[in-house]
Write an enzyme that holds these catalytic residues in place. Sequence first.
Site, PDB file in Angstrom:
ATOM      1  N   ARG A  39       2.348  -1.350  -6.207  1.00 27.71           N
ATOM      2  CA  ARG A  39       2.467  -0.050  -6.861  1.00 27.71           C
ATOM      3  C   ARG A  39       3.849   0.584  -6.670  1.00 27.71           C
ATOM      4  NH1 ARG A  39      -2.080   3.148  -7.392  1.00 27.71           N
ATOM      5  NH2 ARG A  39      -3.029   1.927  -5.710  1.00 27.71           N
ATOM      6  N   GLY A  67       0.788  -1.234   0.000  1.00 26.25           N
ATOM      7  CA  GLY A  67       0.000   0.000   0.000  1.00 26.25           C
ATOM      8  C   GLY A  67       0.814   1.274   0.000  1.00 26.25           C
ATOM      9  N   CYS A 118     -17.318   4.805 -25.878  1.00 25.26           N
ATOM     10  CA  CYS A 118     -18.628   5.431 -25.767  1.00 25.26           C
ATOM     11  C   CYS A 118     -19.081   5.546 -24.317  1.00 25.26           C
ATOM     12  CB  CYS A 118     -19.650   4.619 -26.548  1.00 25.26           C
ATOM     13  SG  CYS A 118     -19.092   4.293 -28.206  1.00 25.26           S
TER      14      CYS A 118
HETATM   15  C1  LIG Z   1      -3.283  -5.099  -3.276  1.00 31.57           C
HETATM   16  C2  LIG Z   1      -2.529  -5.677  -2.155  1.00 31.57           C
HETATM   17  C3  LIG Z   1      -1.175  -5.369  -1.977  1.00 31.57           C
HETATM   18  C4  LIG Z   1      -0.425  -4.395  -2.848  1.00 31.57           C
HETATM   19  O1  LIG Z   1      -0.909  -3.105  -2.755  1.00 31.57           O
HETATM   20  P1  LIG Z   1      -0.073  -1.887  -3.363  1.00 31.57           P
HETATM   21  O2  LIG Z   1      -0.880  -0.707  -3.031  1.00 31.57           O
HETATM   22  O3  LIG Z   1       0.032  -2.114  -4.821  1.00 31.57           O
HETATM   23  O4  LIG Z   1       1.261  -1.897  -2.689  1.00 31.57           O
HETATM   24  C5  LIG Z   1      -0.501  -5.988  -0.951  1.00 31.57           C
HETATM   25  N1  LIG Z   1      -1.125  -6.864  -0.116  1.00 31.57           N
HETATM   26  C6  LIG Z   1      -2.433  -7.174  -0.257  1.00 31.57           C
HETATM   27  C7  LIG Z   1      -3.062  -8.137   0.677  1.00 31.57           C
HETATM   28  C8  LIG Z   1      -3.175  -6.595  -1.270  1.00 31.57           C
HETATM   29  O5  LIG Z   1      -4.470  -6.883  -1.404  1.00 31.57           O
END
Ligand SMILES: *Cc1c(COP(=O)(O)O)cnc(C)c1O
Length: 440
Positions: free
Chosen positions: A287, A250, A360
């Site tokens: 990300r 995250g 569209c």
């Molecule tokens: C989506 C997700 C991630 C990765 O999230 P990012 O924002 O791309 O770093 C990591 N762990 C879990 C459990 C996720 O669902």
Amino acid sequence: MKYFQASCDYAELAKIYGTPLYLYDLDSIQEQYKNIKASFGGFKSLVCYALKANSNLSIINVLAKIGSGADCVSFNEVKRALLAGIPRYKIIFSGVGKEDYEIREALKAGILFLNVESEMELLRIEQIARELFESPTQTRESNIADCSGNSLAQARISIRVNPDVDAKTHPYISTGLHENKFGLDIQTAKRLYLYAHKSPYLNPVGIHYHIGSQILESSPLLESTHKILDLAKSLLSANIELKFFDIGGGFGISYNDETPFDMAGYISQIVRHIDALDLTAICEPGRFIVGNNGAILTRVLGEKRTSNKKFIIIDCAMNDLLRPSLYRAYHHVSYLGSGQGEQPDTNKTLEKCDIVGAICESGDYIAKDRELPICQKGDLLLIESSGAYGYSMASNYNSRLKPAEVGISKDKHFLIRDRETFDESVQSELRYLNNNKFSV
Ligand SMILES: *Cc1c(COP(=O)(O)O)cnc(C)c1O
């Protein structure tokens, strides 16, 4: 602000591979992985790249080569991780809705652990583990599957705890509040750890939390970490032998002018506490590794003016990059010139415009209210920061075909996925076209 740093001749790439085209800077992807890994210093750690951000096999492979693990949210992602060379003992399987066959296959494959999201899921994993490990046809596969000295024939699990902390991000990608569908509250988690500890089929080896995506401030993550550290301590004192402390992913990046998440600062504040409990730290960045290291090369199809607005219509649309339509996400768009190979003329007059696709839907846009030079048909634009949740969210809406993907490393470019063809896109329907049983 230019995020995509790979040196490449965009006009040549457009000529060779066509547009729209996903480009990835493979060297910077490796670099970013190494930066994250280095934040843990000498402490025990495992960085599990979250495949859902971008699951191209070549991208997973460049990360596998430098030691990355994988965080998967479906068994198909586990299969991708294995195909791309990530060893099974570095793969974890998360997600709120695992199917029975996915649990069974993951246990058979002997991955590091499954992240459990509900009580019902814990009981299903226990039941499936029992069937699997007690079945007379039990193969050697499940015996050799053990990797960390645990007793054989147990399902290694980790429980996703919901710390009830606001990640202060977009509501669609916030997951750490009790109102979200993710994880278990601390009291329930504790009870389930005690249950798993007693079960002959379950081995609770980890503790996990993940409160959302594109988090920029470290305070909600620090607050969560401390809550979960307290829980880990009380579990350890109840003789539950945890081995992994999984801080999730995250970590946010800069799309516009945001300050990216301070990964090194955050890790340095927590890693000692994790190590003090003799746990291996795991993180699951998606990300943060690929986001700024991917971009889409697109061509201008034309422009259109209404009484008070100018639209630039491009050959990339919401089916190629959904984030602006889905989250109102910002992506920087830069003008690359005519695509004939000459330097873009930066003295051109700028005009405010919306950059839109051909789909569209009014929601189909890539960028709004941007200053761009007056574009001619065929000019090239670069849509930045599209490495994460770009191709992985692409669809065939409007019967558009998915773009090609190209990796760039040390001034060389490599095709890493073909552009989809029309024949491929209709193949699974075509064979039913003339032999269907319905009459109209
Ligand atoms: C989506 C997700 C991630 C990765 O999230 P990012 O924002 O791309 O770093 C990591 N762990 C879990 C459990 C996720 O669902």
